[in-house]
Write an enzyme that holds these catalytic residues in place. Structure first.
Site, short mmCIF file in Angstrom:
data_model
loop_
_atom_site.label_atom_id
_atom_site.label_comp_id
_atom_site.label_asym_id
_atom_site.label_seq_id
_atom_site.Cartn_x
_atom_site.Cartn_y
_atom_site.Cartn_z
N LYS A 62 0.80 -1.22 0.00
CA LYS A 62 0.00 0.00 0.00
C LYS A 62 0.84 1.27 0.00
CE LYS A 62 -3.91 -2.27 0.20
NZ LYS A 62 -5.14 -2.01 -0.51
N SER A 304 -2.19 -12.21 5.26
CA SER A 304 -2.51 -11.88 3.87
C SER A 304 -1.61 -12.65 2.91
CB SER A 304 -2.37 -10.38 3.64
OG SER A 304 -2.53 -10.06 2.28
#
Length: 507
Positions: A62, A304
């Site tokens: 991100k 994740s």
């Protein structure tokens, strides 16, 4: 260094990349390594590579999004100098934006559901951001609603990661080209990526469709929140806002994956034909593979990354020889220290570790030799103890010293501190001269050492125990020292956290 062999003769795993000089932390975003798994691939002739996004400056994929949406906004004059930036995030986007905004001088506010790991909000606040927590029952859609409310109320710039085209654009410009460049002449047959905002998937897939059209694109989602598999779309208003949460969504362990709506960017990727396969994984399997990545490959990723690699491993079991898979590992395992991923990782020594420790004598290091006791140093100690009603002789960075400070502050007791290891006492070993004098008076070698009204009282544990046994209160009163008589807290709360099982606490 003469006589040492050259590094190239010894170090087999030397990083081939040069060390670069950067004008800003922001130019370190991207160019993350693509690493082959050597022990987890389930089948000979099938190779799995992972794009380790933890190498970004704030530890996640991100960071790319954060840099992309801000610089896109600057290039298109959508953001004003000094304007507050706001975003709804499960953490990684928020951390990336906190970093970018700190580097560029924008105030930043993150809206995040309280259910996400505590370390994420602490990291953002450490970077100077404000974190507004929302009710976990309101899910991801509640975060977005609150973010929109605050942006409209205060005139803040909303980066709107779930629908901002710059989110996908940055991956088309960086992530996708990095993968195909790193693979070189090795054919990329399959690409695995989870969906959160859909930006990584859409942008990378856009590049792959142009440059490597034969690559199959696999989109990963939780098996107990299979929004894509359900076939039910999220409907959007004309202003780009979804009408209601997705009916199939359920709470899951894969932080950053699958909010309770299908983001606009993800919907566009599916409509464009960028997704060849949707695969599913449960939280337990994701955690198991995350641990395997750490313990068998030395790759520290979170739930994740474990989820994506779990899907890739299952696929690889039946894939033909010559298959080459690339997986996105979105972040670092440090994002998950307070989550179930680490629930079975003990802080204290295990029985096996205790056995290892007991296999040698654990000899203590030698003590330092203190200087001889002199009259002038004894006089200094006595003068300090007479001058102040409460004196704490301490070491600057000693947890037990902090214990007595915490207790006295909670009680509202004023005290004088003398740090014998302070810089001001370093010259001529003066601090240890005072220490010698102090020990000659108290007969004690540990710290802190506390005096009340000129009389040696004890140390941190003594203070905690005597407050609890109500022996400290009359000493303070006899010395005319004011304190908070309404304090009802547990004095042992100030002891170092590693002493949580100390028997002192039960006394």
């Amino acid at each position: 260094m003469a006589g040492l062999r050259r590094m190239s003769d010894i170090l087999v795993s030397k990083n081939p990349l040069p060390a670069c000089k950067h004008d800003s932390i922001l130019t370190t975003v991207g160019s993350t390594p693509l690493v082959k798994l050597n022990r987890l691939s389930p089948k000979a002739g099938v190779d799995i590579y992972v794009k380790v996004e933890a190498f970004n400056p704030m530890g996640s994929v991100k960071d790319r999004l954060a840099l992309g949406v801000i610089e896109w906004a600057e290039a298109h004059e959508k953001i004003k100098p000094g304007q507050t930036v706001i975003e709804a995030s499960s953490g990684n986007t928020g951390i990336g934006l906190a970093m970018v905004c700190a580097a560029k001088g924008y105030p930043y506010v993150c809206v995040m559901a309280e259910s996400f790991s505590i370390e994420r909000r602490k990291l953002m606040r450490f970077l100077g951001a404000k974190v507004v927590l929302t009710n976990p029952a309101h899910k991801g859609s509640g975060m977005v609603i609150k973010c929109n409310e605050l942006a409209e109320k205060h005139g803040w710039f909303n980066t709107d990661q779930f629908s901002n085209e710059a989110n996908a654009w940055i991956h088309a410009q960086t992530t996708g080209p990095e993968i195909t460049s790193a693979m070189g002449d090795t054919k990329l047959t399959d690409f695995f990526c989870a969906w959160g905002t859909g930006g990584t998937l859409k942008g990378t897939a856009f590049h792959l469709r142009k440059v490597s059209p034969e690559t199959k694109i696999h989109c990963c989602e939780p098996d107990n929140a299979p929004l894509l598999f359900s076939g039910t779309k999220t409907e959007y208003e004309a202003d780009g806002r979804f009408t209601e949460p997705h009916p199939v969504w359920r709470p899951h362990l894969l932080q950053g994956w699958a909010p309770d709506f299908i983001p606009k960017l993800l919907g566009e990727a599916i409509e464009a034909g960028y997704v060849d396969d949707v695969c599913h994984v449960g939280g337990d399997a994701a955690q198991e593979v995350a641990r395997a990545l750490a313990q068998k490959e030395g790759i520290f990723s979170g739930t994740s990354g474990g989820g994506v690699v779990s899907c890739a491993i299952e696929f690889a079991k039946t894939a033909p020889e010559g298959t080459n898979i690339v997986c996105i590992l979105a972040d670092t395992g440090e994002r998950y220290l307070s989550t179930p991923l680490f629930a079975d990782i003990p802080a204290d020594m295990t029985a096996e570790e205790k056995e290892i420790a007991a296999s040698t004598p654990s000899a203590p290091p030698p003590s330092i030799t203190l200087p001889p006791v002199t009259d002038d140093n004894v006089a200094f100690v006595n003068d300090m103890n007479k001058k102040h009603k409460v004196v704490v002789w301490s070491l600057e960075y000693c947890e037990f010293c902090w214990t007595i400070f915490g207790l006295f502050k909670a009680l509202g007791v004023e005290y004088e501190v003398v740090n014998v290891d302070a810089f001001q006492y370093a010259k001529g070993n003066q601090g240890n001269k005072y220490r010698s004098a102090l020990c000659s008076i108290t007969g004690c070698k540990t710290f802190p050492q506390c005096f009340i009204n000129g009389v040696f009282f004890g140390g941190a544990a003594d203070a905690c125990m005597k407050w609890k046994s109500k022996e400290l209160q009359p000493l303070l009163e006899a010395a005319g020292i004011e304190y908070n008589k309404q304090y009802l807290g547990d004095s042992f709360e100030f002891l170092p956290k590693w002493m949580s099982q100390n028997p002192l606490r039960s006394k």
